[in-house]
Design an enzyme around this catalytic site. Structure first.
Site, PDB file in Angstrom:
ATOM      1  N   ASP A   1      -9.902 -12.409  -0.880  1.00  0.00           N
ATOM      2  CA  ASP A   1      -8.457 -12.198  -0.717  1.00  0.00           C
ATOM      3  C   ASP A   1      -7.940 -12.879   0.548  1.00  0.00           C
ATOM      4  O   ASP A   1      -6.721 -13.008   0.720  1.00  0.00           O
ATOM      5  CB  ASP A   1      -8.147 -10.695  -0.639  1.00  0.00           C
ATOM      6  CG  ASP A   1      -7.480 -10.162  -1.897  1.00  0.00           C
ATOM      7  OD1 ASP A   1      -6.965 -10.980  -2.689  1.00  0.00           O
ATOM      8  OD2 ASP A   1      -7.471  -8.935  -2.067  1.00  0.00           O
TER       9      ASP A   1
ATOM     10  N   LYS B   1      -8.075  -9.171 -13.556  1.00  0.00           N
ATOM     11  CA  LYS B   1      -8.939  -9.977 -12.687  1.00  0.00           C
ATOM     12  C   LYS B   1     -10.345 -10.064 -13.284  1.00  0.00           C
ATOM     13  O   LYS B   1     -10.962 -11.124 -13.330  1.00  0.00           O
ATOM     14  CB  LYS B   1      -8.997  -9.364 -11.282  1.00  0.00           C
ATOM     15  CG  LYS B   1      -7.722  -9.573 -10.501  1.00  0.00           C
ATOM     16  CD  LYS B   1      -7.679  -8.756  -9.214  1.00  0.00           C
ATOM     17  CE  LYS B   1      -6.314  -8.933  -8.547  1.00  0.00           C
ATOM     18  NZ  LYS B   1      -6.077  -8.039  -7.401  1.00  0.00           N
TER      19      LYS B   1
ATOM     20  N   GLN C   1      -8.918  -3.563  -4.029  1.00  0.00           N
ATOM     21  CA  GLN C   1      -7.546  -3.529  -4.537  1.00  0.00           C
ATOM     22  C   GLN C   1      -6.664  -2.652  -3.645  1.00  0.00           C
ATOM     23  O   GLN C   1      -7.014  -1.508  -3.358  1.00  0.00           O
ATOM     24  CB  GLN C   1      -7.552  -2.992  -5.985  1.00  0.00           C
ATOM     25  CG  GLN C   1      -6.199  -2.966  -6.652  1.00  0.00           C
ATOM     26  CD  GLN C   1      -5.621  -4.365  -6.869  1.00  0.00           C
ATOM     27  OE1 GLN C   1      -6.317  -5.291  -7.265  1.00  0.00           O
ATOM     28  NE2 GLN C   1      -4.337  -4.519  -6.591  1.00  0.00           N
TER      29      GLN C   1
END
Ligand code: NAD
Length: 280
Positions: A117, A50, A94
């Site tokens: 997200d 990422k 994460q």
């Protein structure tokens, strides 16, 4: 006839180029902060990818790696700092987090305007209500692949296998918003094969190697394979038996090289979207 192979790598590369071009026209560099707690090896790889992808498209990216014994309070304090930081446009924590940290509390602490997200309840509600918000990356990537392959969604019979908050539920909401007729199958579904045979579009997001067999597939169906499963031989396979499906389906995403590359590209796009929405 063999199926059209939907090339996620190519679609993702085009989207990354688009993000890079739009980012370079801005008077600032959109900033993405990725928070990693603990030392899960798979998470480390994801976070590194990422970070690399964000830098390549000209975003400002930083990874904040915290030890596995970080307290929930310390993580919440970090998120508050990132919420308050004007240079940070996107925050990604994460998952999975270590067991002593409550993920729901942490995800709720992220400023919804920076929630790239799309997991904050405000963004989940926006998606359900059809209002603007940040949409989870994998579902968004799936819709882009369907659009790229020019699969008609209006009135189409779509089956989503899996009901996770990360993939199954949000992709079902996006398909409904595009006027598809959507069925969500899950671990308690009776006659999954029959549901599959009736579907014109199948989105498989379970995490079981090659669970969807060739004889479950309607001729000409579009198959989107989200699953990532490692075989005993060390290769990656999806949730759909690819070789069996290929001569029957109309279009199919490979694993790897289908949905996976879209997830990161959509994360970069969400960061750009969040930056523009917040700073303009
Ligand atoms: P999850 O474990 O949270 O959810 C799996 C879902 O599958 C559950 O809702 C469960 O009800 C359903 N399920 C389990 N057994 C079933 C069965 N026999 N029949 C029907 N449904 C069944 O998983 P997830 O986070 O949604 O991920 C699913 C898969 O997608 C995993 O392989 C994951 O690695 C992969 N994934 C890929 C990407 C990507 O970028 N390509 C992103 C996220 C997840």
């Amino acid at each position: 006839m063999t199926a059209q192979i939907i090339d996620g790598r190519a679609v993702a590369a085009a989207l990354r180029e688009n993000v890079a071009a739009r980012a370079s026209a801005l008077p600032y560099r959109p900033g993405l902060a990725v928070v990693l707690v603990g030392d899960d090896p798979a998470s480390r790889v994801y976070v590194r990818n990422k970070d690399k992808a964000a830098l390549q498209v000209g975003l400002h990216a930083r990874t904040i790696a915290l030890p596995a014994d970080t307290t929930e309070a310390a993580l919440l304090a970090l998120i508050k700092n990132l919420n308050d930081d004007p240079q940070t446009d996107g925050i990604l924590v994460q998952l999975p987090l270590p067991a002593h940290i409550r993920s729901d509390i942490v995800l709720r602490a992220i400023d919804p305007a920076k929630d790239v997200d799309g997991f904050h309840p405000d963004n989940v509600a926006a998606l359900a209500l059809g209002e603007p918000g940040l949409v989870p990356c994998t579902p968004r990537g799936i819709l882009r692949l369907l659009e790229h392959a020019q699969i008609p969604l209006r009135g189409a019979k779509a089956l989503v296998i899996g009901r996770s908050n990360i993939v199954g539920k949000p992709v079902a909401a996006l398909l409904v918003a595009q006027n598809a007729t959507v069925t969500i199958a899950h671990s308690a579904t009776r006659d999954l094969a029959g549901e599959c045979r009736r579907a014109e579009i199948v989105i498989a997001a379970v995490g079981r190697a090659e669970m969807v067999r060739g004889d479950w597939i309607a001729p000409g169906a579009t198959l989107i394979d989200v699953g990532i499963n490692r075989t005993d031989a060390g290769t990656l396979v999806g949730d759909i038996a690819y070789a069996e499906a290929l001569p029957i389906a109309g279009a199919i995403t490979p694993v790897p090289g289908g949905v996976g590359p879209m997830t990161i590209a959509c994360l970069l796009e969400n960061t750009l979207t969040a930056a523009i929405a917040r700073r303009h």
